[in-house]
Write a protein that holds these residues in place. Structure first.
Motif, PDB file in Angstrom:
ATOM      1  N   ASN A 248      27.516 -11.354  30.467  1.00 54.29           N
ATOM      2  CA  ASN A 248      26.095 -11.668  30.374  1.00 54.29           C
ATOM      3  C   ASN A 248      25.834 -12.485  29.102  1.00 54.29           C
ATOM      4  N   GLU A 249      25.542 -13.775  29.275  1.00 49.90           N
ATOM      5  CA  GLU A 249      25.352 -14.677  28.129  1.00 49.90           C
ATOM      6  C   GLU A 249      24.148 -14.276  27.282  1.00 49.90           C
ATOM      7  N   GLU A 250      23.087 -13.783  27.902  1.00 53.35           N
ATOM      8  CA  GLU A 250      21.914 -13.368  27.133  1.00 53.35           C
ATOM      9  C   GLU A 250      22.250 -12.199  26.214  1.00 53.35           C
ATOM     10  N   ASP A 251      23.117 -11.281  26.669  1.00 51.43           N
ATOM     11  CA  ASP A 251      23.549 -10.178  25.808  1.00 51.43           C
ATOM     12  C   ASP A 251      24.324 -10.711  24.611  1.00 51.43           C
TER      13      ASP A 251
ATOM     14  N   LYS B  24      24.096 -13.582  23.123  1.00 53.53           N
ATOM     15  CA  LYS B  24      23.163 -14.212  22.188  1.00 53.53           C
ATOM     16  C   LYS B  24      22.307 -13.174  21.463  1.00 53.53           C
ATOM     17  N   SER B  25      21.802 -12.194  22.194  1.00 57.17           N
ATOM     18  CA  SER B  25      20.953 -11.169  21.591  1.00 57.17           C
ATOM     19  C   SER B  25      21.729 -10.354  20.558  1.00 57.17           C
TER      20      SER B  25
ATOM     21  N   HIS C 200      22.503 -12.520  17.360  1.00 58.98           N
ATOM     22  CA  HIS C 200      21.352 -12.786  16.489  1.00 58.98           C
ATOM     23  C   HIS C 200      20.844 -11.522  15.802  1.00 58.98           C
TER      24      HIS C 200
ATOM     25  N   CYS D 101      30.672 -19.106  25.308  1.00 57.02           N
ATOM     26  CA  CYS D 101      29.776 -18.661  24.240  1.00 57.02           C
ATOM     27  C   CYS D 101      30.499 -17.621  23.384  1.00 57.02           C
TER      28      CYS D 101
END
Length: 143
Positions: free
Chosen positions: A90-93, A95-96, A99, A119
């Motif tokens: 999961n790319e959003e995970d 990134k989250s 950050h 990523c």
């Protein structure tokens, strides 16, 4: 998602991987050297780095343990040569987590596409813990 242990070595990673492979019954461990990575004309690879292990992974009773030699000239402190690797599809995970973990910490490698992941990034959090975050299953070599 998994949280994997990532161990760094100071030039003796291949020996360590082969030892652990024998201990844990892994025949033929997959070992990639820095010399096998795609060349980057902006950053020529020093001769001393070519035979060093860039990445290896072993299954230790159902858990991933990953290994690498430190790049020549990078600091190495025995006892501090471990990081936690967050690996997910999961790319959003990715990134989250990156950050949030970098707040108050220091970034070693900003999130970016690499030849092994679409990523990937690494950092030290505000508590001094080394983290690597990686999007699994998105190898970009040859694309």
């Amino acid at each position: 998602m998994s949280v994997d242990v990532y161990l760094n070595f100071n030039g003796n990673c291949r020996e360590a991987v082969e030892f652990y492979a024998k201990v844990f019954g892994n025949s033929n461990p997959q070992i990639m050297t820095f010399g096998e990575a795609p060349p980057n004309p902006d950053y020529p690879l020093p001769e001393a780095a070519k035979a060093l292990v860039m990445h290896a992974r072993l299954d230790v009773d159902g858990s991933n343990v990953m290994f690498s030699d430190v790049f020549p000239g990078m600091p190495f402190t025995a006892g501090n040569n471990i990081s936690l690797a967050l690996v997910t599809r999961n790319e959003e995970d990715v990134k989250s987590w990156f950050h949030q973990l970098k707040e108050g910490g220091s970034v070693t490698m900003e999130l970016q596409e690499t030849f092994w992941s679409k990523c990937y990034g690494s950092l030290k959090d505000k508590f001094g813990i080394e983290w690597q975050v990686s999007l699994e299953g998105t190898e970009t070599a040859g694309k």
